[in-house]
Each structure stands twice: as C-alpha cells, then as structure tokens.
Scaffold this motif. Structure first.
Motif, PDB file in Angstrom:
ATOM      1  N   ASP A 144       8.920  -1.262  11.786  1.00  0.00           N
ATOM      2  CA  ASP A 144       9.839  -0.540  10.901  1.00  0.00           C
ATOM      3  C   ASP A 144      11.293  -0.782  11.309  1.00  0.00           C
ATOM      4  O   ASP A 144      11.578  -1.454  12.313  1.00  0.00           O
ATOM      5  N   SER A 145      12.215  -0.238  10.534  1.00  0.00           N
ATOM      6  CA  SER A 145      13.632  -0.513  10.753  1.00  0.00           C
ATOM      7  C   SER A 145      14.188   0.164  12.005  1.00  0.00           C
ATOM      8  O   SER A 145      15.316  -0.124  12.422  1.00  0.00           O
ATOM      9  N   ASN A 146      13.402   1.055  12.615  1.00  0.00           N
ATOM     10  CA  ASN A 146      13.803   1.660  13.890  1.00  0.00           C
ATOM     11  C   ASN A 146      13.299   0.871  15.092  1.00  0.00           C
ATOM     12  O   ASN A 146      13.550   1.251  16.232  1.00  0.00           O
ATOM     13  N   GLY A 147      12.567  -0.220  14.821  1.00  0.00           N
ATOM     14  CA  GLY A 147      12.036  -1.029  15.908  1.00  0.00           C
ATOM     15  C   GLY A 147      10.718  -0.528  16.439  1.00  0.00           C
ATOM     16  O   GLY A 147      10.305  -0.904  17.544  1.00  0.00           O
ATOM     17  N   TYR A 148      10.009   0.309  15.672  1.00  0.00           N
ATOM     18  CA  TYR A 148       8.722   0.848  16.086  1.00  0.00           C
ATOM     19  C   TYR A 148       7.596   0.097  15.377  1.00  0.00           C
ATOM     20  O   TYR A 148       7.691  -0.226  14.192  1.00  0.00           O
ATOM     21  N   TRP A 149       6.492  -0.141  16.098  1.00  0.00           N
ATOM     22  CA  TRP A 149       5.413  -0.979  15.576  1.00  0.00           C
ATOM     23  C   TRP A 149       4.341  -0.172  14.853  1.00  0.00           C
ATOM     24  O   TRP A 149       4.174   1.030  15.051  1.00  0.00           O
ATOM     25  N   PHE A 150       3.590  -0.879  13.999  1.00  0.00           N
ATOM     26  CA  PHE A 150       2.454  -0.303  13.285  1.00  0.00           C
ATOM     27  C   PHE A 150       1.326  -1.325  13.277  1.00  0.00           C
ATOM     28  O   PHE A 150       1.544  -2.504  12.990  1.00  0.00           O
ATOM     29  N   ILE A 151       0.105  -0.897  13.588  1.00  0.00           N
ATOM     30  CA  ILE A 151      -1.087  -1.749  13.533  1.00  0.00           C
ATOM     31  C   ILE A 151      -2.233  -0.931  12.950  1.00  0.00           C
ATOM     32  O   ILE A 151      -2.415   0.238  13.308  1.00  0.00           O
ATOM     33  N   ASP A 152      -3.007  -1.542  12.065  1.00  0.00           N
ATOM     34  CA  ASP A 152      -4.180  -0.859  11.535  1.00  0.00           C
ATOM     35  C   ASP A 152      -5.205  -1.888  11.079  1.00  0.00           C
ATOM     36  O   ASP A 152      -4.853  -3.010  10.680  1.00  0.00           O
ATOM     37  N   ASP A 153      -6.482  -1.502  11.132  1.00  0.00           N
ATOM     38  CA  ASP A 153      -7.564  -2.312  10.575  1.00  0.00           C
ATOM     39  C   ASP A 153      -7.955  -1.714   9.233  1.00  0.00           C
ATOM     40  O   ASP A 153      -8.200  -0.500   9.134  1.00  0.00           O
ATOM     41  N   VAL A 154      -8.005  -2.548   8.207  1.00  0.00           N
ATOM     42  CA  VAL A 154      -8.270  -2.072   6.848  1.00  0.00           C
ATOM     43  C   VAL A 154      -9.565  -2.671   6.324  1.00  0.00           C
ATOM     44  O   VAL A 154      -9.971  -3.771   6.705  1.00  0.00           O
ATOM     45  N   ASP A 155     -10.198  -1.939   5.416  1.00  0.00           N
ATOM     46  CA  ASP A 155     -11.518  -2.282   4.882  1.00  0.00           C
ATOM     47  C   ASP A 155     -11.453  -2.255   3.358  1.00  0.00           C
ATOM     48  O   ASP A 155     -10.413  -1.954   2.763  1.00  0.00           O
ATOM     49  N   VAL A 156     -12.597  -2.531   2.703  1.00  0.00           N
ATOM     50  CA  VAL A 156     -12.665  -2.566   1.247  1.00  0.00           C
ATOM     51  C   VAL A 156     -12.184  -1.236   0.659  1.00  0.00           C
ATOM     52  O   VAL A 156     -12.595  -0.162   1.105  1.00  0.00           O
ATOM     53  N   GLY A 157     -11.313  -1.316  -0.329  1.00  0.00           N
ATOM     54  CA  GLY A 157     -10.786  -0.124  -0.978  1.00  0.00           C
ATOM     55  C   GLY A 157      -9.569   0.468  -0.317  1.00  0.00           C
ATOM     56  O   GLY A 157      -8.954   1.397  -0.846  1.00  0.00           O
ATOM     57  N   ASP A 158      -9.168  -0.062   0.847  1.00  0.00           N
ATOM     58  CA  ASP A 158      -7.962   0.423   1.518  1.00  0.00           C
ATOM     59  C   ASP A 158      -6.722  -0.229   0.908  1.00  0.00           C
ATOM     60  O   ASP A 158      -6.784  -1.337   0.353  1.00  0.00           O
ATOM     61  N   LEU A 159      -5.596   0.460   1.042  1.00  0.00           N
ATOM     62  CA  LEU A 159      -4.309  -0.037   0.567  1.00  0.00           C
ATOM     63  C   LEU A 159      -3.374  -0.247   1.750  1.00  0.00           C
ATOM     64  O   LEU A 159      -3.549   0.340   2.811  1.00  0.00           O
ATOM     65  N   TRP A 160      -2.373  -1.092   1.531  1.00  0.00           N
ATOM     66  CA  TRP A 160      -1.205  -1.069   2.408  1.00  0.00           C
ATOM     67  C   TRP A 160       0.036  -1.268   1.560  1.00  0.00           C
ATOM     68  O   TRP A 160      -0.028  -1.709   0.417  1.00  0.00           O
ATOM     69  N   TYR A 161       1.160  -0.882   2.122  1.00  0.00           N
ATOM     70  CA  TYR A 161       2.437  -1.012   1.430  1.00  0.00           C
ATOM     71  C   TYR A 161       3.522  -1.300   2.450  1.00  0.00           C
ATOM     72  O   TYR A 161       3.705  -0.539   3.408  1.00  0.00           O
ATOM     73  N   PHE A 162       4.215  -2.415   2.247  1.00  0.00           N
ATOM     74  CA  PHE A 162       5.331  -2.776   3.105  1.00  0.00           C
ATOM     75  C   PHE A 162       6.595  -2.808   2.251  1.00  0.00           C
ATOM     76  O   PHE A 162       6.724  -3.646   1.350  1.00  0.00           O
ATOM     77  N   PRO A 163       7.537  -1.894   2.482  1.00  0.00           N
ATOM     78  CA  PRO A 163       8.797  -1.927   1.727  1.00  0.00           C
ATOM     79  C   PRO A 163       9.527  -3.256   1.924  1.00  0.00           C
ATOM     80  O   PRO A 163       9.286  -3.977   2.890  1.00  0.00           O
ATOM     81  N   SER A 164      10.402  -3.563   1.004  1.00  0.00           N
ATOM     82  CA  SER A 164      11.147  -4.819   1.083  1.00  0.00           C
ATOM     83  C   SER A 164      11.862  -4.925   2.421  1.00  0.00           C
ATOM     84  O   SER A 164      12.430  -3.966   2.926  1.00  0.00           O
ATOM     85  N   GLY A 165      11.799  -6.127   2.992  1.00  0.00           N
ATOM     86  CA  GLY A 165      12.479  -6.391   4.253  1.00  0.00           C
ATOM     87  C   GLY A 165      11.699  -6.042   5.496  1.00  0.00           C
ATOM     88  O   GLY A 165      12.129  -6.389   6.606  1.00  0.00           O
ATOM     89  N   ILE A 166      10.566  -5.356   5.367  1.00  0.00           N
ATOM     90  CA  ILE A 166       9.771  -4.971   6.545  1.00  0.00           C
ATOM     91  C   ILE A 166       8.884  -6.154   6.968  1.00  0.00           C
ATOM     92  O   ILE A 166       8.049  -6.624   6.195  1.00  0.00           O
ATOM     93  N   PRO A 167       9.029  -6.668   8.211  1.00  0.00           N
ATOM     94  CA  PRO A 167       8.219  -7.810   8.658  1.00  0.00           C
ATOM     95  C   PRO A 167       6.786  -7.376   8.942  1.00  0.00           C
ATOM     96  O   PRO A 167       6.547  -6.280   9.455  1.00  0.00           O
ATOM     97  N   HIS A 168       5.844  -8.268   8.618  1.00  0.00           N
ATOM     98  CA  HIS A 168       4.437  -7.902   8.766  1.00  0.00           C
ATOM     99  C   HIS A 168       3.559  -9.143   8.870  1.00  0.00           C
ATOM    100  O   HIS A 168       4.021 -10.275   8.677  1.00  0.00           O
ATOM    101  N   SER A 169       2.275  -8.927   9.170  1.00  0.00           N
ATOM    102  CA  SER A 169       1.285 -10.005   9.213  1.00  0.00           C
ATOM    103  C   SER A 169      -0.056  -9.444   8.781  1.00  0.00           C
ATOM    104  O   SER A 169      -0.264  -8.228   8.746  1.00  0.00           O
TER     105      SER A 169
END
Length: 411
Positions: A144-169
C-alpha cells in the motif's frame, strides 16, 4: 430479512455480480427451437451464400429475432473465444477492451491463466484492477501507499481489488495453478500499457540502479527480457501463508481480497443474487459487482441501472438478453459461458435462462455502489390510476405488481 428493508448499499432496495467455454456444447432447447423454426428452414433453403451454421445456432435471436426487436443498436456482445491469446512460459492471457467491443467505454476485461507456479510479474496500472477467481488457487501480494505489505491466498469465487498505482503480483499455486477474470475501470485499458518491474529495470541506466540500491553495477548486467517476464514459469512457494506473514515490514491494514461466495445470497423463486460493493468490500471504490444465478426457465427481471453502464461476464449456462434503447429501438442477444455483454447507461433490459441448467453471470459497474430500478416495483409504487391510463391494462395486471423487488423471477 424482508426485501423492502434492504438498503441501496446491499441491493438498492434489494437488487444489487470456471474456466471459459471455448467450444459449443450440446444444443440447448433454445437452439432446438431455432432449428425447428420456419426461418431456419428458409435460411437453409434460400441462403445460397456462405454461412457458418455453428454461429447461426449460437445466435438464434440475431438470425431469427423476436418481432419486438426494432431499429439499430451497437453490438453488445463479444466472446473471449474470439479474443487473441498471448502465450507465455507461465500461462496465457487475452483481453476484451473497447477495441474489441466498441460500446464498452467504462470497463475492460482480461481472462488470464497461470500454470502451477506461473507468475504474473510484479507490476502496477493506471487503472484500478478488480478480479474474480474462476478456477484453482492463487497467491496475491501488494504494497500500500504507506509501505505496508499484503499477502493472501485466494480460491474460486474470491475477489481482489488493487486501486490504481498499487503494485502487486499474482502466482498460480498447487495443484493446477489458476484462472481468473480481471476487470479494469477504463474501456481503453490495454495489457501492454502495464508498468512492469522488468521493463522499468531494463530502461534505467545501470549506474542509476546501482546508486539507488547502493550496490555495484555488476549486479545489473544480466537483467531478463521484459517480454519473457510478463507471465513466467516460477517456483511454487515452499512456505504457507502463515509463515510468510512473519516477514519483515508491517502488514497493511487495508484488505485487498474478499470472499464473495461466503456472502449469504438474496434468494428467491428462480434464483439468487450476491452483491459486493464498497459497503462490504471497502477498498473496491471504483467497481461494484453482482453475482446472479438464474434457474432454468427463470429470468433476471425487467430493470435498468440509474448510475452507470453494465459490463457482464457469463460464467455458466446459456441465455438471451433483450435491451431497450428508447426511441423504439430494441435488440436481443444470445450468451453462453465465456461471453461478455454490455448495456449502456439506463437502457432497460432482461436476461432469460434459455437452457436446462443454471445460468450464472457477473454484473460489473464502474461505481462504488450497486443500484438498479425494477420495472415491476416502479409500477407497483405508482398510483394505479396513472399506470392503467398509460398501458390500458386490466385490474389483473395491477393486482400482479409487486411492492417488494424480485431481481430473479420465475412464473
């Protein structure tokens, strides 16, 4: 819970969003009706030119439209089966943007497959990214823009959302990687406009890289080609997500993922609906979604959306959508799994299940909230003397109107 007590955030007074099918399956009852129709016989007997019978069967309401269709509407359907696939060592991807579906100005869609271990490289976008998991399992990361990390494992039917400019993989996990739908909040989005980690490294002088990271220039002499890194074969993480959570730095307070299928659906005769917007998935400020399930012979009721255009993705089954564009213009389109549909702002429409299996599709909106207007509910809440004077219908029609919204109806 009674429907009339639901807030707009949950369903706008009630209503609110698998692998893609690449080949045509068994002929549905709708196709059988087309094959037995008078027009089908006329088409076979009196069309001496070139024809594609498979396409004809897939689009019976274009070939033999209802008599209520009229006027000229833009194309409101495009199939991922007609989209170019970009293959890489770690998987593949294809997209439907405004270039493929010209009317789709608010949202662009991407269908992506990551093999086991396949990595969609570290990147970011100008656009916000919304995703629905279609198959398998994946691990997502972000900062995130504060320099804090996020990690999660996602499965069928799960969502994710990354706002514009947020780096991800994104990485495909055991046992068979994953497949997912991505939606971006700009119809002109292009996968090739992504900001890629390897691409940027390749276009920075190595002495600048050395200065920035406080290391010698020799480290950067053999950087990989960006073309090979877009989706590349990687190693499956050998640690569980719980062990990763002990990594350096601070965990983000923002939640970038959401389990849509864990939501209790709004159920009714004929189907069910789940709504996910920023009222429950707080970070998803630019895309609201509904997952709609319509049983055989049922339909998504006559309605329209008062806030923005609708972008659809069909997950399962077959159906037809009738769209009213005002000024006497109406058109009917046929859909099956893997198709994308689009409805311009405020146009009235319905989606009818034309098969003998459940029809499932996603409704997406470039908005922080879901909203719709039910034709039935509108008329039920309008003085009856006004409605009867407009439509010249008997009291039996007025008595059939429903005060409570029924997003899916079945006779």
């Amino acid at each position: 819970m009674k429907f009339e007590k639901l807030t707009r955030r949950h369903f706008m007074a009630f209503a609110a969003g698998s692998s893609v099918a690449l080949a045509i399956g068994k002929a549905s009852s709708h196709e059988s009706n087309f094959n037995n129709s008078p027009f089908s016989k006329i088409l076979h007997q009196h069309d001496p030119g070139q024809r594609d019978p498979i396409r004809d069967k897939s689009n019976p309401d274009l070939i033999y439209p209802p008599c209520t269709d009229n006027g000229t509407l833009p194309n409101l359907r495009f199939s991922f089966s007609d989209a170019h696939i970009r293959h890489s060592t770690g998987g593949w991807t294809r997209q439907i943007t405004q270039r493929e579906l010209g009317v789709a100005s608010t949202i662009a869609g991407v269908n992506m497959r990551l093999n086991k271990g396949g990595i969609r490289e570290l990147h970011w976008h100008k656009e916000s990214e919304w995703a629905y998991m279609l198959y398998g399992k994946a691990r997502i990361t972000a900062l995130d823009s504060n320099g804090y990390w996020f990690i999660d494992d996602v499965d069928v039917g799960d969502l994710w959302y990354f706002p514009s400019g947020i780096p991800h993989s994104i990485q495909g996990l055991d046992p068979d990687g994953c497949e997912f739908l991505l939606a971006f909040d700009d119809g002109k989005f292009d996968e090739d406009s992504t900001f890629l980690l390897s691409d940027w490294f390749k276009h920075i002088p190595i002495e600048v890289l050395a200065k920035n990271f406080r290391i010698t220039v020799d480290v950067f002499k053999n950087l990989p080609s960006p073309e090979k890194e877009y989706i590349f074969a990687g190693k499956i993480p050998d640690n569980s997500i719980s062990s990763v959570l002990s990594m350096r730095g601070k965990k983000s307070k923002l939640i970038f993922s959401h389990k849509m299928l864990k939501q209790k659906p709004f159920s009714m005769p004929g189907g069910k609906v789940r709504i996910t917007d920023s009222s429950i998935f707080y970070i998803s400020k630019n895309i609201a979604a509904a997952l709609v399930e319509v049983q055989p012979h049922a339909m998504r009721e006559l309605h329209w959306h008062p806030n923005t255009d609708e972008w659809q993705y069909y997950l399962e089954g077959e159906g037809r959508m009738g769209v009213f564009a005002s000024s006497g213009q109406a058109r009917t389109f046929n859909f099956r799994a893997g198709d994308v549909g689009y409805i311009p702002f405020a146009m009235g429409h319905y989606i009818e299940n034309t098969s003998n299996k459940t029809l499932r599709f996603l409704e997406l909106f470039k908005s922080e909230y879901y909203a719709d207007i039910s034709l039935n509910q509108w008329l039920a809440n309008t003085p009856s003397y006004l409605v009867s004077q407009h439509l010249h219908l008997e009291n039996s029609f007025m008595n059939s109107l429903q005060i409570e919204k029924q997003p899916v109806v079945k006779k």
